[in-house]
Design an enzyme around this catalytic site. Structure first.
Site, short mmCIF file in Angstrom:
data_model
loop_
_atom_site.label_atom_id
_atom_site.label_comp_id
_atom_site.label_asym_id
_atom_site.label_seq_id
_atom_site.Cartn_x
_atom_site.Cartn_y
_atom_site.Cartn_z
N CYS A 1 -74.23 -14.13 -15.12
CA CYS A 1 -74.81 -14.35 -13.80
C CYS A 1 -74.60 -13.16 -12.87
CB CYS A 1 -74.12 -15.58 -13.23
SG CYS A 1 -74.57 -15.91 -11.57
P1 XMP Z 1 -70.86 -19.17 -19.06
O1 XMP Z 1 -69.84 -18.49 -18.20
O2 XMP Z 1 -70.28 -20.30 -19.85
O3 XMP Z 1 -71.89 -19.82 -18.02
O4 XMP Z 1 -71.62 -18.21 -19.92
C1 XMP Z 1 -73.02 -20.57 -18.41
C2 XMP Z 1 -73.78 -20.97 -17.17
O5 XMP Z 1 -74.26 -19.82 -16.48
C3 XMP Z 1 -75.40 -20.19 -15.68
N1 XMP Z 1 -76.48 -19.23 -15.94
C4 XMP Z 1 -76.93 -18.32 -15.06
N2 XMP Z 1 -76.59 -18.12 -13.78
N3 XMP Z 1 -78.19 -16.35 -13.68
C5 XMP Z 1 -77.25 -17.14 -13.09
O6 XMP Z 1 -77.02 -16.97 -11.90
C6 XMP Z 1 -78.57 -16.51 -14.97
O7 XMP Z 1 -79.43 -15.78 -15.48
C7 XMP Z 1 -77.91 -17.56 -15.68
N4 XMP Z 1 -78.05 -18.03 -16.95
C8 XMP Z 1 -77.16 -19.04 -17.06
C9 XMP Z 1 -75.80 -21.60 -16.11
O8 XMP Z 1 -75.36 -22.50 -15.12
C10 XMP Z 1 -75.05 -21.77 -17.44
O9 XMP Z 1 -74.80 -23.10 -17.78
#
Ligand code: XMP
Length: 334
Positions: free
Chosen positions: A175
């Site tokens: 993110c």
């Molecule tokens: P982890 O830390 O487990 O987090 O890899 C997974 C969560 O990250 C979020 N997510 C995103 N947030 N931009 C964001 O701001 C993105 O492109 C993105 N892709 C995933 C999402 O809530 C996921 O479950």
């Protein structure tokens, strides 16, 4: 004055008197939504490099859950849900957005057998979220709504009729929301704030993003989350979508898979979306083999955590665990 926000690395859980004789006596089950419970309180993230049929089916085998992502055609998502039903997965969860073909997607996945709908948007404290929850509730499904990070947003989603709330603005490993926009709440504080409100409504909380190890899962639950959503720890597992790439030749080679943020440039390119509002990155992750090793590792960590807490089940765990704040020198000094 600015409030202080804490995240997982800022705290440690304090051990308690325990009468747990065996870690196997611990009951890890927890509500994922108002009407559904998991035996193991973890969820694989609804991302296109994390959860399709194989991952959801494997999670289900451990009493956990995988939520199917929405970055595919309506037919593809409905087909995966139907396959989960044919494979006798007791819980089938699908994602939808708040615009575009979301109504057709909702109808298709519910017809295919989804009992849980995850309304998946970056900023869940939003008018369109309220309208989409209302639409879902006509289909007799449990609704997970998110993501949010404040008390006000928690009240908003509870009043809208959400059956679970997903917490996390900016903690995800892929993110860049906090970098691109400056918005976000450190995840421990976000979980605490949302818990305070959601508990009054008896609505379960899903802590989503920033989990780096089983200790972080234990911390998220201790702060008040009922279940935890995980992307990065599962990235690179055999059951995730995408091919295994090979770099180099025997004996000096590396196997890897791609892991990409849902709002990353790579995801937008693959989907053919406009390359604007990029709020994520993508990366290569070493191939990890079957997800069972990751799942079992989290389960073992949680069983030990409940033992340190002197808690036989999640209710006792929520009540008994306190945390201590560590001293941490900030990396950025300005
Ligand atoms: P982890 O830390 O487990 O987090 O890899 C997974 C969560 O990250 C979020 N997510 C995103 N947030 N931009 C964001 O701001 C993105 O492109 C993105 N892709 C995933 C999402 O809530 C996921 O479950």
């Amino acid at each position: 004055m600015a409030k202080i926000g804490l995240t997982f690395d800022d705290i440690l859980l304090i051990p308690n008197y325990s009468e747990i004789l065996s870690r196997m006596d611990v009951d890890l089950s927890s509500q994922v939504t108002k009407n559904f419970r998991l035996k193991l309180p973890i969820i694989s993230a609804n991302m296109d490099t994390i959860t399709e049929f194989d991952m959801a089916n494997t999670m289900s085998g451990y009493g956990a859950l995988g939520i199917i992502h929405r970055f595919c055609s309506v037919d593809e998502e409905a087909d995966i849900i139907q396959r989960l039903m044919l494979a006798e997965n007791p819980l089938r969860a699908a994602s939808i957005g708040v615009t575009g073909n979301n109504k057709a997607r909702l109808k298709a996945v519910v017809d295919a057998g989804a009992q849980i709908i995850c309304i998946d948007i970056a900023h869940g404290h939003h008018k369109l979220m309220a309208e989409t929850i209302e639409m879902c509730k006509k289909f007799n499904v449990d609704v997970i709504a998110g993501n949010i990070a404040t008390k006000e947003a928690a009240k908003f989603l509870c009043d809208c009729g959400a059956d679970a709330i997903k917490v996390g603005i900016g903690p995800g490993s892929m993110c860049t929301t906090r970098i691109n926009t400056g918005f976000g709440v450190p995840q421990v504080t976000a979980i605490e704030e949302v818990t305070e409100v959601a508990k009054k409504y008896n609505i379960p909380i899903i802590a989503d993003g920033g989990i780096q190890n089983s200790g972080d899962v234990a911390k998220a639950l201790a702060i008040g989350a009922d279940t935890v959503m995980i992307g990065a720890l599962f990235a690179g597992c055999k059951e995730t979508p995408g091919t295994i790439h090979k770099e180099g030749n025997f004996p000096n080679y590396r196997l890897y898979k791609r892991y990409r943020g849902s709002a990353s440039l790579e995801s937008k390119q693959v989907r053919g979306d406009e390359k604007r509002n990029v709020e994520g990155i993508s990366s290569t992750i070493d191939y990890k083999g079957p997800a069972k090793y990751v799942i079992q590792n989290i389960e073992d960590g949680l069983r030990s955590a409940f033992s340190y807490a002197g808690a036989k089940n999640i209710d006792e765990y929520h009540k008994k665990v306190k945390y201590i704040q560590k001293f941490r020198k900030d990396i950025r000094t300005v």
